[in-house]
Write a protein that holds these residues in place. Structure first.
Motif, PDB file in Angstrom:
ATOM      1  N   ASN A  28       4.319   8.156  -0.005  1.00 39.33           N
ATOM      2  CA  ASN A  28       3.001   8.276  -0.626  1.00 39.33           C
ATOM      3  C   ASN A  28       2.279   6.946  -0.561  1.00 39.33           C
ATOM      4  OD1 ASN A  28       2.948  11.024  -1.542  1.00 39.33           O
ATOM      5  ND2 ASN A  28       4.603  10.434  -2.947  1.00 39.33           N
ATOM      6  N   TYR A  49       0.813  -1.224   0.000  1.00 39.66           N
ATOM      7  CA  TYR A  49       0.000   0.000   0.000  1.00 39.66           C
ATOM      8  C   TYR A  49       0.846   1.272   0.000  1.00 39.66           C
ATOM      9  CZ  TYR A  49       0.930  -0.361   5.030  1.00 39.66           C
ATOM     10  OH  TYR A  49       1.558  -0.478   6.233  1.00 39.66           O
ATOM     11  N   GLU A 105       3.148   3.588  -2.252  1.00 37.01           N
ATOM     12  CA  GLU A 105       3.485   3.805  -3.650  1.00 37.01           C
ATOM     13  C   GLU A 105       4.950   4.193  -3.826  1.00 37.01           C
ATOM     14  OE1 GLU A 105       0.470   5.254  -6.540  1.00 37.01           O
ATOM     15  OE2 GLU A 105       1.676   7.068  -6.320  1.00 37.01           O
ATOM     16  N   SER A 106       5.425   5.109  -2.968  1.00 35.41           N
ATOM     17  CA  SER A 106       6.828   5.540  -3.072  1.00 35.41           C
ATOM     18  C   SER A 106       7.292   6.112  -1.740  1.00 35.41           C
ATOM     19  CB  SER A 106       6.961   6.609  -4.160  1.00 35.41           C
ATOM     20  OG  SER A 106       6.131   7.700  -3.849  1.00 35.41           O
ATOM     21  N   THR A 152      -0.782   4.263  -1.861  1.00 33.16           N
ATOM     22  CA  THR A 152      -1.617   3.922  -3.019  1.00 33.16           C
ATOM     23  C   THR A 152      -3.055   4.272  -2.648  1.00 33.16           C
ATOM     24  OG1 THR A 152      -2.139   1.717  -2.219  1.00 33.16           O
ATOM     25  CG2 THR A 152      -0.130   1.939  -3.558  1.00 33.16           C
ATOM     26  N   GLN A 161      -2.342  12.081   0.093  1.00 34.75           N
ATOM     27  CA  GLN A 161      -1.899  10.672   0.082  1.00 34.75           C
ATOM     28  C   GLN A 161      -0.496  10.564   0.693  1.00 34.75           C
ATOM     29  OE1 GLN A 161      -5.241   9.343  -1.320  1.00 34.75           O
ATOM     30  NE2 GLN A 161      -3.626   7.830  -1.549  1.00 34.75           N
TER      31      GLN A 161
END
Ligand SMILES: *Cc1c(COP(=O)(O)O)cnc(C)c1O
Length: 355
Positions: free
Chosen positions: A303, A288, A290-291, A305, A330
């Motif tokens: 960040n 979950y 993203e980065s 998802t 986010q």
């Protein structure tokens, strides 16, 4: 309150409840040793320049950065805002990165306290270059805003604790000298940069006209910042501090915490950085997430998802007594600090894997 009662309260607050607070490195509470130093501090009225502990702290900080004078203030916001006021006149423009604390998180103080506007530069994770500055200095026409100050931040809070290399700062200093622009450093977390880089506090002091440092971030003091510069600059700053309502009286109790922090809590910042790296690594492996921004010091920005929003992620961690800072829709920020232990790290990573 008796010291023994304080120790009990301290144990309860720090061990008993086991709240894991990753919102900021400002959440630390003074240790018993720091409290003892505070309680035994000699004090006096600092508006009359008579608090021996504040004078000692100011001299210590000035010397550390190879400068001659310093000024103890209640907050980093105040030290930055005083510096801006001292270096400019109303109608001027300062140059800073788009992520700067002075622009984003000081309540619009650049304009309301000094009547100055900011020209924002898109740097590399909060770091700008000599070229950026050269390209953004206004020419000397009546109708153009007068460029009169450059402000850097090191480490950069909003960019995940990134830090400058010394050569970049030296190049910036050179262009500022050429163009007769003063250079101010928002060094709220400069010690986090110092323990990770190859430069010293004196190297930093030598490049800047004024430096602001915080004692209440990673260094673990309850209150306090210092503005560091030449005697003439600090004389002017003292007057502005009074005007801004920051002239304090027997604040040596607080300055004693600052002296203790400078003596004891700089080198250990590396532990916070190691824990932040572990958090960053764990987060990178989660479905979950993203980065994750590169983790250079004690700040981890990541960040999510669309499984979570920042708000729902905050809710999901609440039952585990883990606190964090929502840093965008986010985006989440974790900051490691003196009161964030290895046991807490283990627990946070376990919880993150369960979500
Ligand atoms: C925290 C911080 C400050 C000053 O904050 P105060 O809460 O006013 O002490 C200034 N600059 C940066 C980069 C910061 O992170």
């Amino acid at each position: 309150m008796l010291i023994s009662e304080y120790s009990l309260m301290f144990m309860f607050q720090n061990i008993g409840t086991m709240i894991i607070d990753l919102r900021s490195d400002t959440v630390t509470k003074p240790t018993k040793a720091m409290m003892d130093a505070m309680m035994s501090a000699p004090v006096g009225d600092d508006v009359f320049n008579e608090d021996p502990t504040i004078l000692a702290l100011e001299q210590k900080a000035a010397k550390l950065f190879n400068k001659e004078a310093a000024l103890f203030c209640p907050s980093g916001t105040m030290t930055n805002q005083i510096a801006i006021r001292c270096h400019t006149v109303p109608g001027d423009e300062l140059l800073c990165d788009v992520n700067s604390h002075i622009y984003n998180y000081e309540g619009g103080g650049i304009s309301s306290n000094s009547g100055v506007q900011a020209k924002l530069i898109q740097g590399d994770r909060g770091r700008i270059t000599a070229k950026h500055i050269e390209d953004n200095i206004n020419a000397d026409y009546d109708w153009l805003t007068r460029t009169s100050l450059v402000c850097l931040e090191n480490t950069v809070n909003r960019a995940g604790g990134s830090f400058y290399d010394l050569q970049t700062i030296k190049d910036i200093k050179q262009i500022c000298q050429q163009k007769q622009l003063p250079l101010h450093l928002d060094g709220a977390r400069i010690f986090n940069a110092l323990v990770e880089s190859d430069y010293t506090a004196a190297d930093i002091g030598n490049q800047f006209d004024s430096v602001s440092i915080c004692l209440s971030k990673g260094l673990g003091a309850p209150v306090g910042s210092l503005l560091i510069g030449t005697p003439a600059f600090i004389k002017k700053a003292r007057r502005v501090r009074k005007v801004f309502g920051g002239g304090m009286r027997q604040a040596g109790f607080l300055a004693a915490a600052g002296i203790y922090a400078l003596d004891n809590n700089i080198n250990r910042l590396k532990e916070d950085h190691a824990r932040a790296k572990q958090l960053g690594n764990a987060l990178s492996a989660l479905p979950y997430v993203e980065s994750v921004m590169p983790v250079d010091t004690n700040i981890v920005i990541f960040n999510l998802t669309n499984k979570y929003t920042a708000a729902s992620f905050e809710e999901a961690l609440k039952p585990y007594d883990i606190k964090l800072a929502a840093f965008g829709k986010q985006t989440i920020r974790f900051v490691t600090h003196l009161d964030f232990t290895n046991d807490m790290l283990t627990k946070v990573i376990e919880v993150l894997k369960k979500l």
